[in-house]
Design an enzyme around this catalytic site. Structure first.
Site: not given
Length: 464
Positions: A287, A284
């Site tokens: 993130k 991710e």
């Protein structure tokens, strides 16, 4: 995130049969329909207060996110919130009501036997976790935990537990050896011993699972199984996270998979594999938080593996791809001189038949160095049986799960047979096209026993 159909293509290509979603994204639920993949959906924490205070709100949630998709989408469990007791304590008083309201809605739809209801918990609620035989839950949580365990027992559900030996190791200030956290083999005199039972523990994971079993037994609950809904290891970290490395992530997840598949169980429950979801399917990159938070994935968003897992007896495995469906491609942005040198070597000393790259031949178009190099690299890679180190070419090549074949240009391995005669399966469609605008989706790679389920964080996966 890739489009839901691309995510499902990756799951199918990797033969992942269980997946955990961190919400109930409609696009994913539709894409998973008629695949046979077992799906664990989640009710996000931000919806918990409303669900826990209203039976009708819970019924509407189940109607929209479960009943509308079942049985085409094989939903097997609902995660009500995530680490609520430690991450959202103000919602703790309504957690058990939320579990009961969701379950009642399933009963009303005659789905309560097919779909289990539980809530993932953090191991931080277990105090004095070693030795495991002395472990107990934080007593301040008993007003919630006892009725929750009663609910799990009465509905035949399981305790969902998130276990992260990485964090246990990081927070131990050197007390926990790295090898003990990574499932590495230890001499018996280096294993941890429970002084009360004289049982030896060779890894953090088993010790935490048994600590949870003993903590439940302390409250007189002895027949609730445990499913590990998250476990993994980051492949990259900040300067103060020196053990978040590719090698350690590979070692941890490879050893975890082997441990689950071998069904060795834990010292308290030998021979009973612990169903486990590996966190997570994709890295991710946006993130927030430390670098490690972005790097728990087995794949990048374009479908390229972050690393290749190694499972004893199965050779190199990509994620949990038991068919090792991999290709070798030229890296975008590579130095043109190095790329040309590697292409010349492959078509010369590497003994690759590059005649199909000539003008008028099937793989001439697109007439670019990177396209021609990809064909040559992949052919060499398959000629060498996809052996480690045969897809590097001085750093200008990389392994991928995406089949680079196009038009009449068919690459080795894409027809179900590699150059050296080894059977292989057709890989997933390209994973690098449109990006989904759906809410954050999470899958976990993981493993379930025949008795339980399996999963894949943004996604979670499971192994049997």
């Amino acid at each position: 995130m890739p489009h839901p159909t691309q995510v499902v293509a990756l799951l199918k290509a990797q033969q992942i049969r269980h997946v955990r979603l961190y919400n109930a994204d409609q696009g994913m639920l539709v894409a998973l329909a008629n695949t046979g993949i077992r799906v664990m959906v989640s009710l996000p924490n931000e919806q918990l207060l409303g669900i826990g205070q209203s039976n009708s709100t819970a019924a509407n949630w189940v109607s929209h996110n479960v009943v509308a998709h079942y049985p085409a989408t094989n939903i097997t469990a609902i995660c009500v919130g995530s680490e609520v007791l430690t991450g959202l304590p103000n919602a703790a008083p309504v957690l058990v009501n939320a579990l009961k309201f969701i379950h009642s809605a399933l009963v009303a739809s005659n789905l309560d036997r097919q779909i289990k209801v539980s809530t993932p918990l953090s191991t931080s609620i277990i105090l004095d976790s070693f030795p495991p035989s002395q472990a107990f839950f934080n007593r301040s949580l008993n007003p919630v935990l006892i009725p929750m365990l009663n609910f799990l027992q009465s509905t035949g559900s399981y305790l969902m537990l998130n276990i992260y030996p990485y964090y246990d190791y990081m927070q131990s200030n050197g007390v926990i050896p790295l090898d003990y956290a990574l499932f590495k083999s230890l001499p018996s005199n280096k294993e941890a011993v429970d002084a009360n039972t004289l049982v030896h523990y060779s890894n953090v994971f088993d010790a935490m699972v048994d600590a949870a079993y003993f903590a439940m037994a302390f409250l007189n609950f002895t027949n609730i199984p445990i499913v590990v809904t998250e476990s993994g290891w980051p492949s990259k970290g900040d300067s103060n996270e020196p053990d978040a490395t590719l090698d350690n992530a590979n070692t941890y997840n490879s050893n975890l998979i082997r441990h689950v598949l071998n069904k060795t169980g834990t010292p308290k429950h030998p021979g009973i594999a612990v169903s486990t979801y590996i966190y997570e399917l994709y890295n991710e990159d946006t993130k927030p938080g430390p670098v490690s938070e972005k790097n728990w994935g087995l794949f990048n968003a374009n479908g390229e593996p972050v690393y290749i897992l190694h499972l004893a007896g199965s050779g190199s495995m990509l994620a949990n791809d038991t068919n090792n469906q991999t290709y070798c491609i030229a890296k975008e942005g590579s130095d043109p001189k190095m790329l040309q040198a590697a292409l010349d070597w492959a078509c010369g000393a590497g003994k690759v038949d590059c005649s199909v790259l000539s003008q008028g031949e099937p793989c001439y178009e697109p007439d670019s160095m990177i396209a021609h190099a990809t064909y040559a690299f992949d052919t060499y890679y398959h000629q060498m049986g996809k052996a480690p180190g045969t897809c590097d070419f001085n750093g200008v090549a990389a392994v991928t799960t995406t089949n680079p074949s196009h038009g009449s240009c068919v690459f080795p391995g894409s027809l179900g047979r590699s150059i050296n005669g080894t059977i292989s399966n057709i890989t997933a469609p390209s994973m690098n096209s449109t990006i989904s605008d759906s809410a954050a989706q999470k899958l976990h790679h993981g493993a379930f026993t025949p008795v339980m389920l399996a999963t894949v964080g943004l996604w979670s996966l499971v192994f049997l």
